[in-house]
Design an enzyme around this catalytic site. Structure first.
Site, PDB file in Angstrom:
ATOM      1  N   LYS A 171       0.884  -1.169   0.000  1.00 22.81           N
ATOM      2  CA  LYS A 171       0.000   0.000   0.000  1.00 22.81           C
ATOM      3  C   LYS A 171       0.920   1.216   0.000  1.00 22.81           C
ATOM      4  O   LYS A 171       1.236   1.783   1.054  1.00 22.81           O
ATOM      5  CB  LYS A 171      -0.899  -0.066   1.243  1.00 22.81           C
ATOM      6  CG  LYS A 171      -2.135   0.799   1.142  1.00 22.81           C
ATOM      7  CD  LYS A 171      -3.127   0.422   2.229  1.00 22.81           C
ATOM      8  CE  LYS A 171      -4.217   1.463   2.347  1.00 22.81           C
ATOM      9  NZ  LYS A 171      -5.011   1.663   1.145  1.00 22.81           N
TER      10      LYS A 171
HETATM   11  N1  PPE Z   1      -7.679  -1.918  -2.829  1.00 18.66           N
HETATM   12  C1  PPE Z   1      -7.150  -0.665  -2.788  1.00 18.66           C
HETATM   13  C2  PPE Z   1      -6.457  -0.138  -3.984  1.00 18.66           C
HETATM   14  C3  PPE Z   1      -7.271   0.080  -1.612  1.00 18.66           C
HETATM   15  O1  PPE Z   1      -6.744   1.298  -1.564  1.00 18.66           O
HETATM   16  C4  PPE Z   1      -7.954  -0.455  -0.508  1.00 18.66           C
HETATM   17  C5  PPE Z   1      -8.114   0.342   0.750  1.00 18.66           C
HETATM   18  C6  PPE Z   1      -8.483  -1.764  -0.603  1.00 18.66           C
HETATM   19  C7  PPE Z   1      -8.314  -2.460  -1.777  1.00 18.66           C
HETATM   20  C8  PPE Z   1      -9.154  -2.441   0.560  1.00 18.66           C
HETATM   21  O2  PPE Z   1      -8.228  -2.727   1.590  1.00 18.66           O
HETATM   22  P1  PPE Z   1      -8.644  -2.839   3.119  1.00 18.66           P
HETATM   23  O3  PPE Z   1      -8.946  -1.451   3.579  1.00 18.66           O
HETATM   24  O4  PPE Z   1      -7.458  -3.432   3.771  1.00 18.66           O
HETATM   25  O5  PPE Z   1      -9.838  -3.730   3.195  1.00 18.66           O
HETATM   26  N2  PPE Z   1      -8.219   1.748   0.544  1.00 18.66           N
HETATM   27  C9  PPE Z   1      -7.930   2.658   1.623  1.00 18.66           C
HETATM   28  C10 PPE Z   1      -7.686   4.071   1.116  1.00 18.66           C
HETATM   29  C11 PPE Z   1      -8.882   4.870   0.750  1.00 18.66           C
HETATM   30  C12 PPE Z   1      -8.556   6.312   0.492  1.00 18.66           C
HETATM   31  O6  PPE Z   1      -9.334   6.976  -0.205  1.00 18.66           O
HETATM   32  O7  PPE Z   1      -7.544   6.812   1.007  1.00 18.66           O
HETATM   33  C13 PPE Z   1      -8.987   2.594   2.714  1.00 18.66           C
HETATM   34  O8  PPE Z   1     -10.081   2.097   2.486  1.00 18.66           O
HETATM   35  O9  PPE Z   1      -8.692   3.038   3.820  1.00 18.66           O
END
Ligand code: PPE
Length: 311
Positions: A157
């Site tokens: 990330k």
């Molecule tokens: N894919 C991506 C690309 C992504 O950024 C997130 C979280 C997920 C999947 C889901 O991951 P998880 O939160 O571990 O279930 N995106 C984060 C960033 C959002 C933002 O706008 O900044 C979040 O949901 O916190």
């Protein structure tokens, strides 16, 4: 955004408006940062951070993948999240830890630049709108493909990688949709700009595999666990774009978005009606109970902050 009072920066709590960096911060030029998004909920046990440990572990893994030694232990970061929530007296919030290369070195070799850590927390409502959470959002398959493992590390990330999501998000908004769905470089369904994706067909749940370049979301894994516990069959496999159009139900998961149904994909109402279906509704209910420490089966996922927020 809804500002809080204090931000944790390199071991100190500083006033929100004083949490500043130098313009020559390496991460500002080259995207050399990694971050997390974590949510804490108001529960009967107090403020509970959902799967805090797993998020902190992923933060450290992301940092490691980009050669950033974090100058704190995981226990220190976890204690910092508690300290920050308590100091800001937040009953529920979104927590954003960021590990980044600071100022001092220019050029593409960052190894001599300092590694700094900041953690902010603020209250953040429904990411895709309150109506989106109940009725579902309109999504469009993006013309941008999700970054592939050939050029970057989709499993991390990392800040710079989000230019990919930013392009897809802007494109979908300009076209009048709430969210963009990215295909991977092979043309298979990958994920939303900040969410993982699931679809339901004939009562079975499908989600793309980790090898396709998704970020393996913590909420993805939570919902997979819940689906198994609720007796649903869940299959991880490559998904063709057309399977989105053939799906009875589609939903997305993410920390910010929680569990949000998709009601329309490329102008086609999902499942014919666009109304969130029974599988989505069941999973959303159990997931919401898990987030709020209301389900005995998942209490290990709720990291309760020792000091209660006062209202
Ligand atoms: N894919 C991506 C690309 C992504 O950024 C997130 C979280 C997920 C999947 C889901 O991951 P998880 O939160 O571990 O279930 N995106 C984060 C960033 C959002 C933002 O706008 O900044 C979040 O949901 O916190």
């Amino acid at each position: 955004m809804d500002q809080a009072d204090l931000i944790w920066m390199n071991g100190e709590l500083v006033a929100w408006e004083d949490a500043k960096v130098h313009v020559l911060t390496h991460a500002l030029h080259y995207g050399t940062g990694v971050f997390e998004g974590i949510r804490a909920y108001e529960t009967e046990r107090g403020t509970a951070i959902f799967r805090n440990q797993e998020h902190i572990e992923r933060l450290f893994r992301s940092a490691d993948l980009y050669y950033m030694p974090v100058p704190y232990t995981q226990e220190q970061i976890k204690a910092a999240t508690h300290e920050l929530i308590t100091a800001n007296n937040l009953p529920a919030c979104y927590i954003r830890p960021l590990v980044y290369r600071g100022a001092g070195v220019m050029g593409l070799n960052p190894l001599d630049a300092p590694v700094e850590v900041a953690i902010a927390a603020w209250s953040w409502g429904a990411y895709l709108g309150d109506e989106g959470k109940t009725k579902g959002v309109r999504a469009k398959v993006s013309s941008w493909r999700r970054i592939s493992g050939e050029s970057l590390i989709p499993h991390a990330k990392a800040s710079g990688q989000y230019l990919n999501s930013v392009l897809a998000k802007i494109e979908s908004h300009k076209a009048g949709y709430e969210e963009g769905i990215l295909l991977d470089s092979q043309g298979n369904v990958c994920e939303g700009t900040g969410e993982n994706l699931f679809l339901v067909r004939d009562g079975k749940i499908f989600t793309p595999t980790e090898t396709g370049g998704i970020l393996n979301g913590i909420n993805r894994r939570s919902v997979m666990q819940i689906a198994a516990d609720e007796g649903f069959e869940l299959i991880e496999r490559d998904l063709a774009r057309a399977e989105l159009y053939l799906a009875d139900e589609i939903f997305m998961t993410g920390t910010a978005a929680e569990l949000t149904p998709i009601r329309e994909i490329d102008d086609r109402p999902v499942g014919g009606t666009g109304v969130p279906g029974p599988v989505t509704q069941r999973l959303q209910k159990v997931f919401d109970d898990a987030l709020h420490a209301r389900d005995e089966r998942y209490l290990a996922w709720n990291d309760v902050v020792p000091v209660r927020a006062t209202s």
